[in-house]
Design a protein around this motif. Structure first.
Motif, short mmCIF file in Angstrom:
data_model
loop_
_atom_site.label_atom_id
_atom_site.label_comp_id
_atom_site.label_asym_id
_atom_site.label_seq_id
_atom_site.Cartn_x
_atom_site.Cartn_y
_atom_site.Cartn_z
N ALA A 81 2.70 25.33 -7.24
CA ALA A 81 2.38 24.95 -5.75
C ALA A 81 2.61 23.58 -5.52
CB ALA A 81 1.22 25.62 -5.28
N SER A 82 2.04 22.78 -6.64
CA SER A 82 2.26 21.34 -6.15
C SER A 82 3.51 20.62 -6.42
CB SER A 82 1.01 20.74 -6.82
OG SER A 82 1.07 20.53 -8.30
N GLY A 83 4.35 21.15 -7.10
CA GLY A 83 5.61 20.68 -7.79
C GLY A 83 6.88 21.04 -6.87
N ASP A 86 10.37 25.37 8.99
CA ASP A 86 9.42 26.42 8.25
C ASP A 86 9.64 26.06 6.79
OD1 ASP A 86 8.52 28.02 10.24
OD2 ASP A 86 10.10 29.77 9.79
N TYR A 87 10.57 25.80 6.25
CA TYR A 87 10.56 25.23 4.90
C TYR A 87 9.73 24.12 4.44
CZ TYR A 87 12.25 23.90 0.27
OH TYR A 87 12.16 23.74 -0.82
N ILE A 88 9.54 23.21 5.40
CA ILE A 88 8.93 21.99 5.21
C ILE A 88 7.17 22.39 5.40
CG2 ILE A 88 8.24 19.73 6.15
CD1 ILE A 88 11.10 19.66 6.99
N HIS A 89 7.07 23.27 6.34
CA HIS A 89 5.54 23.61 6.52
C HIS A 89 5.16 24.48 5.29
CE1 HIS A 89 5.32 22.97 11.01
NE2 HIS A 89 5.31 21.91 10.79
N LEU A 90 5.82 25.59 5.05
CA LEU A 90 5.60 26.36 4.05
C LEU A 90 5.32 25.64 2.74
CD1 LEU A 90 7.63 29.74 4.64
CD2 LEU A 90 5.42 29.23 4.30
N HIS A 91 6.35 24.81 2.29
CA HIS A 91 6.22 23.88 1.03
C HIS A 91 5.05 22.96 1.18
CE1 HIS A 91 9.67 26.40 0.41
NE2 HIS A 91 9.56 26.41 -0.56
N MET A 128 4.80 21.80 -2.82
CA MET A 128 4.66 20.61 -2.22
C MET A 128 5.34 19.37 -2.07
SD MET A 128 0.95 18.73 -2.31
CE MET A 128 1.35 17.63 -3.66
N ILE A 129 5.89 19.11 -3.41
CA ILE A 129 7.08 17.94 -3.68
C ILE A 129 8.23 18.33 -2.97
CG2 ILE A 129 8.37 16.63 -5.30
CD1 ILE A 129 5.87 16.60 -7.19
N GLY A 130 8.62 19.48 -3.19
CA GLY A 130 9.82 20.04 -2.43
C GLY A 130 9.78 19.85 -0.97
N GLY A 131 8.79 20.24 -0.33
CA GLY A 131 8.59 20.11 0.83
C GLY A 131 8.61 18.64 1.54
N VAL A 174 4.31 19.26 -16.56
CA VAL A 174 3.01 20.05 -16.96
C VAL A 174 3.44 21.58 -16.87
CG1 VAL A 174 0.70 20.40 -15.86
CG2 VAL A 174 1.28 18.00 -16.12
N GLU A 175 4.20 21.73 -15.85
CA GLU A 175 4.67 23.08 -15.54
C GLU A 175 5.35 23.67 -16.91
OE1 GLU A 175 6.35 24.35 -11.65
OE2 GLU A 175 6.34 22.15 -11.29
N THR A 176 6.41 23.12 -17.33
CA THR A 176 7.03 23.22 -18.64
C THR A 176 6.05 23.69 -19.87
OG1 THR A 176 8.57 21.85 -17.73
CG2 THR A 176 8.88 22.55 -20.07
N MET A 177 5.09 22.62 -20.08
CA MET A 177 4.12 22.78 -20.92
C MET A 177 3.19 23.92 -20.91
SD MET A 177 2.76 18.97 -22.21
CE MET A 177 2.83 18.09 -20.65
N LEU A 178 2.76 24.27 -19.67
CA LEU A 178 1.92 25.50 -19.23
C LEU A 178 2.88 26.62 -19.75
CD1 LEU A 178 0.18 24.59 -16.07
CD2 LEU A 178 -0.83 25.02 -18.36
N GLN A 179 4.00 26.78 -19.31
CA GLN A 179 5.04 27.94 -19.77
C GLN A 179 4.88 28.18 -21.10
OE1 GLN A 179 6.25 29.91 -17.61
NE2 GLN A 179 5.81 28.73 -15.80
N GLY A 180 4.74 27.14 -21.82
CA GLY A 180 4.77 27.50 -23.50
C GLY A 180 3.63 28.20 -23.89
N THR A 181 2.48 28.60 -23.17
CA THR A 181 1.48 29.21 -23.44
C THR A 181 1.68 30.80 -23.52
OG1 THR A 181 0.63 29.57 -21.36
CG2 THR A 181 -0.27 27.71 -22.59
#
Lengths: 262, 262
Positions: free
Chosen positions: A115-117, A142-147, A121-124, B87-94
């Protein structure tokens, strides 16, 4: 890092996470490191968003922004440090967990980091940046708000559900709740940027207009925006009723988000 | 994110991680997501280090730096995105891991995140920034090298050991090895900034002198620096001998790091 983390934030995200977990009778001690990490992720994003290359804001919560206090290089590194330390803090929370409790914890961490990546959030934030200085479509907004905003709020509720091992139906209702308060939160932000009190807000109003930013209010008008917030508040609260646990706090939180003046 | 990740890096950190694991007969498939995440963490740090507010570099590996290509705001977000996605990539490895294998994996992840954070790489970068434009003490320079560069290399070797469940004595030897190649790597960087070939390096030489930066070479002189690298190479290789597994690749890697021309 400390300056921005203790600059008087509302702590909305960790509160939402902890109170979801508590309402569902989950172990609040287990979710605490996730809630701490979440607030660090949120704070790092504010530091980086305020940078001269981004929104170039001088004030945040009535105080000079991080780069105004410590310079740009330190602000970039303070943001990086908070993102990294947020993850470290969440990982510390695995201590003493095993079996299903550990898998659930890691599952919640995955949801938070996603959600933060870039898919959250970063995408947004990237989309928001690309939308500056031009009128955007409803889909883009919508995309911006949602993300940018809702993704993290939804992840808070989802991780609360996972740690408390909520039933799928309950989880679905709470996710709908979080989506509604997420959108309402953003619209209220846009309304306050026009009608808010600078002193209470701790930042100048009118920045969206100054930056030629399309907002819910600029696209739909003030009256429709306020009606939408009222509708979202009603829907969010309605989602809570059938869950069958004590959701008083979550109801109050929804009302606070929709009726807040700062 | 893609531009910088595929700009022709040496992949030193993931190679070190994977080959440590392989030499100790650990499962290379398990360590792969950690190695991928590690390279993303390293790449994000380069993007942010190159920013105008930091080292303000125009070239990296013979190509325009990220902010030169895409602008400052995108470069900041690309860095944030790579840190988060690492971090997401590392977490996927679990996925698919449980019991001791899962605990070891999370243990390695903790070591990596601690090495990249404020007590590691970010701390070193802050110290480096504060050291600019003045002559620094030997202790300060040691702190910068140990944190900015060596910490991640050490974490690579440590996580290789953890995934392969190495004996404590072996782990101790390999950590000593990594500390020596970490320091040698930094001194060679300083030497190449004076004697290197711009075309081979892909960046202008002389930037340390231009930025009035204290380096190993400026403090000890060129001859002593080269002797130190030779000594570190000898010591690093010496650490490997008694381990009793096939460490040929790790030996070659140490020699490459000490003798590289770019």
């Amino acid at each position: 890092m400390k300056y921005s983390l203790f600059a008087g934030g509302k702590r909305l995200r960790p509160i939402l996470m902890i109170e979801t977990c508590r309402a569902l009778e989950g172990d609040v001690n287990v979710i605490m490191p996730l809630a701490l990490g979440m607030e660090m992720l949120h704070t790092y994003s504010l530091i980086h968003d305020d940078l001269p290359a981004m929104d170039n804001d001088d004030l945040r919560r009535g105080k000079p922004t991080n780069h105004k206090m410590f310079g740009e290089a330190t602000a970039i590194l303070a943001g990086d440090g908070l993102l990294n330390f947020g993850v470290e803090t969440m990982l510390q929370g695995t201590k003493g967990l095993s079996g299903e409790r550990l898998s659930n914890y890691i599952g919640a961490m995955k949801i938070i980091m996603s959600a933060s990546g870039i898919n959250g959030m970063i995408g947004g934030q990237v989309a928001d940046m690309l939308s500056e200085e031009r009128v955007i479509s409803l889909e883009e907004m919508d995309y911006i708000h949602l993300h940018k905003t809702s993704a993290l709020l939804e992840a808070c509720v989802q991780s609360g559900c996972i740690i408390a091992r909520a039933e799928p139906a309950t989880q679905g209702r709470l996710i709908s709740y979080s989506q509604r308060i997420g959108l309402a939160f953003q619209i209220v932000d846009d309304i306050l940027d026009i009608e808010g009190n600078e002193e209470e807000l701790g930042k100048p109003v009118g920045s969206d207009e100054k930056n030629h930013k399309s907002t819910f209010v600029s696209l739909y008008g003030m009256e429709a925006s306020k009606l939408k917030v009222a509708e979202l508040e009603h829907e969010a609260v309605g989602m809570l009723k059938p869950i069958g646990v004590n959701t008083n706090f979550l109801e109050k939180l929804a009302r606070y988000i929709c009726q807040r003046q700062k």
